[in-house]
Write a protein that holds these residues in place. Structure first.
Motif, PDB file in Angstrom:
ATOM      1  N   ILE A 105      45.705  54.471  49.891  1.00 20.41           N
ATOM      2  CA  ILE A 105      45.497  53.045  49.620  1.00 20.41           C
ATOM      3  C   ILE A 105      44.338  52.578  50.485  1.00 20.41           C
ATOM      4  N   THR A 106      43.406  51.715  49.883  1.00 21.31           N
ATOM      5  CA  THR A 106      42.334  51.296  50.451  1.00 21.31           C
ATOM      6  C   THR A 106      42.559  49.549  50.750  1.00 21.31           C
ATOM      7  N   PHE A 107      41.884  48.980  51.636  1.00 21.51           N
ATOM      8  CA  PHE A 107      42.329  47.733  52.074  1.00 21.51           C
ATOM      9  C   PHE A 107      41.113  46.791  52.368  1.00 21.51           C
ATOM     10  N   SER A 108      41.200  45.631  51.991  1.00 24.58           N
ATOM     11  CA  SER A 108      40.079  44.629  52.270  1.00 24.58           C
ATOM     12  C   SER A 108      40.704  43.401  52.736  1.00 24.58           C
TER      13      SER A 108
ATOM     14  N   GLY B  98      31.156  35.892  51.308  1.00 28.46           N
ATOM     15  CA  GLY B  98      32.143  36.964  51.428  1.00 28.46           C
ATOM     16  C   GLY B  98      31.662  38.306  51.712  1.00 28.46           C
ATOM     17  N   ASN B  99      32.228  39.088  52.284  1.00 27.51           N
ATOM     18  CA  ASN B  99      31.715  40.594  52.278  1.00 27.51           C
ATOM     19  C   ASN B  99      31.816  41.111  51.051  1.00 27.51           C
ATOM     20  N   TYR B 100      30.512  41.821  50.607  1.00 25.41           N
ATOM     21  CA  TYR B 100      30.488  42.645  49.282  1.00 25.41           C
ATOM     22  C   TYR B 100      30.249  44.069  49.517  1.00 25.41           C
ATOM     23  N   ASN B 101      30.565  44.444  50.867  1.00 23.49           N
ATOM     24  CA  ASN B 101      30.274  46.029  51.100  1.00 23.49           C
ATOM     25  C   ASN B 101      31.452  46.209  51.992  1.00 23.49           C
ATOM     26  N   ALA B 102      32.649  45.636  51.815  1.00 24.39           N
ATOM     27  CA  ALA B 102      33.825  46.133  52.931  1.00 24.39           C
ATOM     28  C   ALA B 102      34.213  47.399  52.451  1.00 24.39           C
TER      29      ALA B 102
ATOM     30  N   ILE C 293      43.418  38.862  50.973  1.00 21.77           N
ATOM     31  CA  ILE C 293      44.054  40.211  51.568  1.00 21.77           C
ATOM     32  C   ILE C 293      44.275  40.840  50.241  1.00 21.77           C
ATOM     33  N   ASN C 294      43.611  42.170  50.156  1.00 21.33           N
ATOM     34  CA  ASN C 294      43.741  43.148  49.099  1.00 21.33           C
ATOM     35  C   ASN C 294      44.160  44.523  49.383  1.00 21.33           C
ATOM     36  N   THR C 295      45.017  45.041  48.626  1.00 18.91           N
ATOM     37  CA  THR C 295      44.913  46.463  48.780  1.00 18.91           C
ATOM     38  C   THR C 295      45.115  47.309  47.356  1.00 18.91           C
ATOM     39  N   ARG C 296      44.605  48.656  47.360  1.00 18.76           N
ATOM     40  CA  ARG C 296      44.540  49.139  46.199  1.00 18.76           C
ATOM     41  C   ARG C 296      44.866  50.692  46.288  1.00 18.76           C
ATOM     42  N   SER C 297      45.772  50.906  45.443  1.00 20.61           N
ATOM     43  CA  SER C 297      46.388  52.397  45.445  1.00 20.61           C
ATOM     44  C   SER C 297      45.846  53.063  44.202  1.00 20.61           C
ATOM     45  N   SER C 298      45.443  54.438  44.204  1.00 19.75           N
ATOM     46  CA  SER C 298      45.188  55.214  43.378  1.00 19.75           C
ATOM     47  C   SER C 298      44.822  56.781  43.738  1.00 19.75           C
TER      48      SER C 298
ATOM     49  N   SER D 263      47.006  41.729  45.085  1.00 16.62           N
ATOM     50  CA  SER D 263      46.020  40.653  45.597  1.00 16.62           C
ATOM     51  C   SER D 263      46.572  39.401  46.425  1.00 16.62           C
ATOM     52  N   HIS D 264      46.367  38.812  47.424  1.00 19.43           N
ATOM     53  CA  HIS D 264      46.900  37.629  47.877  1.00 19.43           C
ATOM     54  C   HIS D 264      45.655  36.846  48.421  1.00 19.43           C
TER      55      HIS D 264
END
Length: 381
Positions: free
Chosen positions: A128-131, A167-171, A112-117, A87-88
């Motif tokens: 990885i997903t990204f927002s 903020g976008n809550y459905n990214a 700017i966020n990334t999530r790896s799972s 998370s940035h």
């Protein structure tokens, strides 16, 4: 003259030991990016009439350690099944001094966020997903209860603010191996990396300082975000993982909180250090409204060392809180499931080891200042 000189030293110390807005909780606990609507930075709130403070705060963390309750699950890292969030976030803020004691502020956050799972992509391969983008803008007002010039050794401020659902809550992003016959599918990203939460919120906050000894001050403060909206309509797809997660099919709009306290020591006319503690997180239930939908309740206790540099109207602050206690308590779904089945249940969440905060700000002082400019030169290096 002596009284004014003492006031300047006092304000310099106070202004340096809370260099950053309160940080978000460390992990995929759904506190995401948030700070008090009027800011929790004494420096930015100690303004004269017509003074303007502008600046930015940057935060970074990597969450990857999984907890159920207060117990860590080290096997998740060992077997490579952990969820990793990077998370940035950046807060761009402007604070305006209406009077010596009354101030107002606006904060424009970006992320700017990334999530790896594994589990979100069919459990067989890691993806990885990204927002990114604008988060929820905050505006607010604050007021110092005591006259700053007459109460140099201690004071307390209270604030009221509003969080706007900007903020976008459905990214969304691409999730692999989850569609028909294992095909990719576009879905909303996890709640922990959504830029916004979709709710109009209200914050109440406080902050204080108290002189302990020469150049040594105690400080503290905190905020509570009230999010009356229950759910935001964004689908989680958690019900596809297990039938017991049916009531978590839609994202909740949870409350958030943060409290901190510590002490600061002025090492020179430009440098100070601080050491404190933070307690922050997402409650299991909201103060107002229902508690349906998906949330990851959790809280973190952190030790918070920091250092600050101030020269003229410029300031630079660095804080690195590191977690000493992390908890993912039972959610509403966990408790309901445990009652129905008679079997213990506690969902997990991933937390970070530490958080990096860096803040930079600059003050534009009104020319009609009360302090003699020659006196200010005595404290410049």
């Amino acid at each position: 003259m002596k009284k004014t000189k003492t006031l300047i030293i006092t304000l310099c110390i106070i202004a340096s030991f809370l260099g950053l807005h309160s940080a978000k909780a460390q992990g995929c606990v759904a506190i995401r990016h948030f700070s008090s609507c009027v800011g929790n930075t004494l420096e930015n709130n100690l303004l004269g009439p017509g003074d303007i403070q502008i600046g930015t705060n940057y935060r970074y963390f990597k969450s990857f350690r999984h907890f159920r309750g207060t117990e860590e699950e080290p096997d998740r890292v060992a077997n490579g099944s952990e969820v990793i969030n990077h998370s940035h976030s950046w807060d761009f803020f402007l604070t305006y001094g209406i009077t010596d004691r009354f101030y107002t502020s606006i904060t424009i956050p970006t992320v700017i966020n990334t999530r790896s799972s594994l589990y979100e992509h069919g459990r067989d391969e890691r993806n990885i997903t990204f927002s990114r983008g604008l988060a929820d803008i905050r505006v607010g007002v604050g007021y110092w209860l005591l006259d700053l010039e007459k109460n140099q050794n201690g004071n307390i401020a209270v604030g009221l603010g509003f969080k706007l659902p900007t903020g976008n809550y459905n990214a969304s992003d691409i999730f692999y191996n989850v569609g028909p016959e294992g095909s990719p599918q576009v879905r909303p990203v996890d709640q922990s990396i959504q830029p916004g939460d979709g709710g109009f919120g209200v914050t109440v906050d406080f902050q204080f300082y108290q002189k302990i000894a020469e150049k040594l001050f105690a400080y503290g403060g905190g905020f509570y975000l009230i999010n009356p909206r229950e759910t935001n309509g964004t689908r989680t797809f958690r019900e596809t993982l297990s039938p017991i997660l049916q009531n978590e099919a839609i994202m909740a709009v949870p409350d958030q909180f943060s409290v901190r306290a510590g002490a600061s020591l002025m090492l020179s006319n430009t440098i100070s250090t601080s050491l404190g503690a933070r307690y922050e997180g997402v409650p299991v239930k909201d103060l107002i409204g229902g508690n349906e939908g998906f949330r990851r309740p959790g809280n973190v206790v952190s030790i918070d060392p920091g250092i600050a540099f101030m020269k003229d109207n410029f300031s630079l602050n660095v804080n690195v809180p590191f977690a000493v206690r992390r908890e993912r308590p039972q959610s509403v779904t966990d408790k309901q499931t445990e009652e129905l089945t008679g079997n213990p249940r506690n969902g997990d969440a991933a937390f970070a080891d530490y958080l990096i905060n860096v803040g930079v700000s600059y003050r534009f002082s009104n020319k009609k200042v009360k302090v003699d400019p020659e006196l200010m030169n005595e404290f410049k290096s």
